[in-house]
Design an enzyme around this catalytic site. Sequence first.
Site, PDB file in Angstrom:
ATOM      1  N   LYS A 160       0.838  -1.210   0.000  1.00  0.00           N
ATOM      2  CA  LYS A 160       0.000   0.000   0.000  1.00  0.00           C
ATOM      3  C   LYS A 160       0.874   1.262   0.000  1.00  0.00           C
ATOM      4  CE  LYS A 160      -3.599   2.721   0.568  1.00  0.00           C
ATOM      5  NZ  LYS A 160      -4.692   2.952  -0.362  1.00  0.00           N
ATOM      6  N   LYS A 166      -0.109  11.317   5.610  1.00  0.00           N
ATOM      7  CA  LYS A 166       0.183  10.202   6.537  1.00  0.00           C
ATOM      8  C   LYS A 166       0.765   9.016   5.767  1.00  0.00           C
ATOM      9  CE  LYS A 166      -3.199   7.589   6.831  1.00  0.00           C
ATOM     10  NZ  LYS A 166      -3.885   6.368   6.557  1.00  0.00           N
TER      11      LYS A 166
HETATM   12  P1  NAD Z   1     -12.673   8.791   7.165  1.00  0.00           P
HETATM   13  O1  NAD Z   1     -12.016   9.814   8.004  1.00  0.00           O
HETATM   14  O2  NAD Z   1     -13.701   9.204   6.158  1.00  0.00           O
HETATM   15  O3  NAD Z   1     -13.360   7.661   8.071  1.00  0.00           O
HETATM   16  C1  NAD Z   1     -12.831   7.195   9.273  1.00  0.00           C
HETATM   17  C2  NAD Z   1     -14.004   6.822  10.163  1.00  0.00           C
HETATM   18  O4  NAD Z   1     -13.497   6.246  11.365  1.00  0.00           O
HETATM   19  C3  NAD Z   1     -14.856   8.020  10.566  1.00  0.00           C
HETATM   20  O5  NAD Z   1     -16.215   7.702  10.345  1.00  0.00           O
HETATM   21  C4  NAD Z   1     -14.564   8.195  12.070  1.00  0.00           C
HETATM   22  O6  NAD Z   1     -15.699   8.670  12.777  1.00  0.00           O
HETATM   23  C5  NAD Z   1     -14.217   6.784  12.460  1.00  0.00           C
HETATM   24  N1  NAD Z   1     -13.350   6.722  13.635  1.00  0.00           N
HETATM   25  C6  NAD Z   1     -12.160   7.328  13.845  1.00  0.00           C
HETATM   26  N2  NAD Z   1     -11.641   6.991  15.036  1.00  0.00           N
HETATM   27  C7  NAD Z   1     -12.532   6.136  15.596  1.00  0.00           C
HETATM   28  C8  NAD Z   1     -12.588   5.435  16.828  1.00  0.00           C
HETATM   29  N3  NAD Z   1     -11.607   5.559  17.720  1.00  0.00           N
HETATM   30  N4  NAD Z   1     -13.653   4.648  17.071  1.00  0.00           N
HETATM   31  C9  NAD Z   1     -14.652   4.528  16.167  1.00  0.00           C
HETATM   32  N5  NAD Z   1     -14.665   5.160  14.991  1.00  0.00           N
HETATM   33  C10 NAD Z   1     -13.619   5.956  14.714  1.00  0.00           C
HETATM   34  O7  NAD Z   1     -11.481   7.990   6.450  1.00  0.00           O
HETATM   35  P2  NAD Z   1     -11.541   7.127   5.105  1.00  0.00           P
HETATM   36  O8  NAD Z   1     -11.313   8.019   3.936  1.00  0.00           O
HETATM   37  O9  NAD Z   1     -12.729   6.225   5.137  1.00  0.00           O
HETATM   38  O10 NAD Z   1     -10.199   6.262   5.295  1.00  0.00           O
HETATM   39  C11 NAD Z   1     -10.091   5.217   6.234  1.00  0.00           C
HETATM   40  C12 NAD Z   1      -8.763   4.507   6.013  1.00  0.00           C
HETATM   41  O11 NAD Z   1      -8.701   4.005   4.673  1.00  0.00           O
HETATM   42  C13 NAD Z   1      -7.533   5.413   6.166  1.00  0.00           C
HETATM   43  O12 NAD Z   1      -6.478   4.693   6.724  1.00  0.00           O
HETATM   44  C14 NAD Z   1      -7.235   5.822   4.724  1.00  0.00           C
HETATM   45  O13 NAD Z   1      -5.862   6.166   4.563  1.00  0.00           O
HETATM   46  C15 NAD Z   1      -7.605   4.560   3.974  1.00  0.00           C
HETATM   47  N6  NAD Z   1      -8.035   4.716   2.581  1.00  0.00           N
HETATM   48  C16 NAD Z   1      -8.830   5.748   2.191  1.00  0.00           C
HETATM   49  C17 NAD Z   1      -9.201   5.877   0.845  1.00  0.00           C
HETATM   50  C18 NAD Z   1     -10.072   7.018   0.356  1.00  0.00           C
HETATM   51  O14 NAD Z   1     -10.131   7.241  -0.860  1.00  0.00           O
HETATM   52  N7  NAD Z   1     -10.755   7.759   1.211  1.00  0.00           N
HETATM   53  C19 NAD Z   1      -8.783   4.929  -0.089  1.00  0.00           C
HETATM   54  C20 NAD Z   1      -8.010   3.861   0.343  1.00  0.00           C
HETATM   55  C21 NAD Z   1      -7.636   3.766   1.678  1.00  0.00           C
END
Ligand code: NAD
Length: 294
Positions: A169, A237
């Site tokens: 990744k 990050k």
């Molecule tokens: P986001 O910020 O939209 O979602 C994260 C969710 O986790 C939020 O709903 C938040 O309320 C929840 N959360 C955070 N801390 C928490 C806790 N302690 N307990 C319960 N819930 C908690 O992020 P995202 O874009 O969905 O990304 C999530 C992961 O996937 C990240 O590591 C990101 O790097 C990775 N990712 C994102 C994408 C993208 O296009 N957005 C693509 C691939 C990978």
Amino acid sequence: MKIGFIGLGVMGKPMAKHLVEAGHDVVVYNRSRPSMDELAATGAVAADNLAQVGQTDIVITMLPDSPDVEAVLFHEEGVASTLQPGAVVIDCSTISPQAAGVIGEQLAAAQVDFVDAPVSGGEAGAVNGALAIMMGGDEETVARAQDVLGVFAAAMAHVGPIGSGQLVKAANQMLVAGNIALVAEALSLLQRTDVDVPAAVDVLNGGLASSQVLKAKGPKMLARDFTPGFRLDLHYKDLLIALAACEQAGVAVPIAGMTTQLVQAMRAAGDGGQDHGALIKAVERLSGIPPHKT
Ligand code: NAD
């Protein structure tokens, strides 16, 4: 199969929906309530606390960063407090390979198996059930994970032991960021000439310059739609994780390093919450040219 799912953000919410639609018994948890209610309306159970999520066969986490995953699992009343031996934790978040290793060791001490399974494909990939998933873990656990993750995957690969998924990744995020930076530079050039920009992008997509990034992010950059998508803060990050991995492997990565600085410049200017396609603004700022909408 009873599946727990934690983290219902941009990615996690559509992923959890696919699991419900596939007929699994899904227990969801998120820090804020509205996305839990949305999932409950589709047939999932909204958990009152993390310990309730641990009372499942497989727990999937989709959280921002390593400390978030560690907290939900190992907090005093976290998921691990109720996980039974033989359960599997699948972390789909993007975190450091080292953190994945430590999490794997801690879970193994409780006879719980672990797979790091970060994903690529963005929000569209999650919504369409077409993510690419890179998995690290032992053969048997990865096979169990694969059965579940298949409902939102277009491609899956077992790439090595725990932590390997995160290393792949990291490479993915270097490729995406560098590609976005060059798309931003190329589009900034085209927009300030007399060429027909949409026609130019079309023909570019027919040749060697074509890429998923040009296809997915190019039109949004031209329309100046920087709604996340993938936040620059999250990509920063990921680039720091990639740079640390490269340092450890003794590989010099000047292009990834420079791109990281461009992303940092955006964050310093207060744009870290925007989609990574907003990197086109960094090009404009460096060039002293006003924004241009095509
Ligand atoms: P986001 O910020 O939209 O979602 C994260 C969710 O986790 C939020 O709903 C938040 O309320 C929840 N959360 C955070 N801390 C928490 C806790 N302690 N307990 C319960 N819930 C908690 O992020 P995202 O874009 O969905 O990304 C999530 C992961 O996937 C990240 O590591 C990101 O790097 C990775 N990712 C994102 C994408 C993208 O296009 N957005 C693509 C691939 C990978």
